[in-house]
Design a protein around this motif. Structure first.
Motif, PDB file in Angstrom:
ATOM      1  N   VAL A   1     -32.007  89.602 111.040  1.00  0.00           N
ATOM      2  CA  VAL A   1     -31.615  90.992 110.777  1.00  0.00           C
ATOM      3  C   VAL A   1     -31.660  91.785 112.083  1.00  0.00           C
ATOM      4  CG1 VAL A   1     -32.233  93.134 109.567  1.00  0.00           C
ATOM      5  CG2 VAL A   1     -32.262  90.947 108.344  1.00  0.00           C
TER       6      VAL A   1
ATOM      7  N   VAL B 190     -31.889  93.404 102.224  1.00  0.00           N
ATOM      8  CA  VAL B 190     -30.987  92.253 102.354  1.00  0.00           C
ATOM      9  C   VAL B 190     -31.640  90.993 101.789  1.00  0.00           C
ATOM     10  CG1 VAL B 190     -29.788  90.766 104.022  1.00  0.00           C
ATOM     11  CG2 VAL B 190     -29.722  93.250 104.284  1.00  0.00           C
TER      12      VAL B 190
ATOM     13  N   ILE C 196     -25.555  93.030 105.871  1.00  0.00           N
ATOM     14  CA  ILE C 196     -26.252  94.105 106.588  1.00  0.00           C
ATOM     15  C   ILE C 196     -25.381  95.358 106.626  1.00  0.00           C
ATOM     16  CG2 ILE C 196     -27.076  94.826 108.871  1.00  0.00           C
ATOM     17  CD1 ILE C 196     -28.028  91.839 109.199  1.00  0.00           C
TER      18      ILE C 196
ATOM     19  N   GLN D 116     -24.293  87.142 106.802  1.00  0.00           N
ATOM     20  CA  GLN D 116     -25.441  88.012 107.083  1.00  0.00           C
ATOM     21  C   GLN D 116     -24.971  89.360 107.623  1.00  0.00           C
ATOM     22  OE1 GLN D 116     -25.539  84.789 108.645  1.00  0.00           O
ATOM     23  NE2 GLN D 116     -27.531  83.894 108.123  1.00  0.00           N
TER      24      GLN D 116
ATOM     25  N   TYR E 265     -34.167  94.704 106.210  1.00  0.00           N
ATOM     26  CA  TYR E 265     -34.549  93.323 105.911  1.00  0.00           C
ATOM     27  C   TYR E 265     -35.020  93.192 104.461  1.00  0.00           C
ATOM     28  CZ  TYR E 265     -37.622  89.234 105.783  1.00  0.00           C
ATOM     29  OH  TYR E 265     -38.256  88.081 105.428  1.00  0.00           O
TER      30      TYR E 265
END
Length: 133
Positions: A44, A32, A12, A8, A29
């Motif tokens: 996020v 992603v 990001i 993650q 967000y």
């Protein structure tokens, strides 16, 4: 603190660096989530805070608006559009502006300062001109 670079966090960071824009957490967000459909908005937000705390990205709080995040951690200033709230980098030679930062104010030791400019971006300026015609 040893930070584990999770998928993650990598995603990001990649989205911020790839676009070179100053996204809000919500905007990031949305981007992603297209690649990681199971990621949550809270994840996020949490990861943006962590990445900014350790200095991999910068958190911008421009004129009290929603926080934005910047991939460029070098010291620089910003300009934002008062209509669409777009934020862009602003390259200034502060020495040539004649601004000399004091070393202390009211007991504070000054460690840095930023200039914030506001105006209308090119797109919003054109829209305003069209409305006025």
């Amino acid at each position: 603190m040893q930070l584990r670079m999770t998928n993650q966090r990598e995603m990001i960071l990649e989205e911020l660096q790839k676009s070179k824009k100053h996204f809000t957490a919500d905007e990031l967000y949305t981007r992603v989530k297209k690649k990681m459909p199971r990621i949550s908005l809270a994840t996020v937000y949490r990861n943006l805070e962590i990445l900014s705390e350790i200095g991999l990205i910068r958190k911008l709080e421009v004129s009290g608006r929603q926080k934005r995040f910047d991939w460029d951690t070098e010291e620089h200033d910003h300009i934002y559009c008062v209509q669409c709230h777009r934020v862009d980098n602003l390259e200034l030679d502060k020495k040539n502006l004649g601004i000399e930062a004091p070393t202390s104010v009211d007991g504070y030791t000054i460690t840095g300062y930023r200039l914030e400019f506001a105006g209308l971006c090119e797109r919003c300026s054109k829209q305003q001109e069209e409305r006025e015609d």
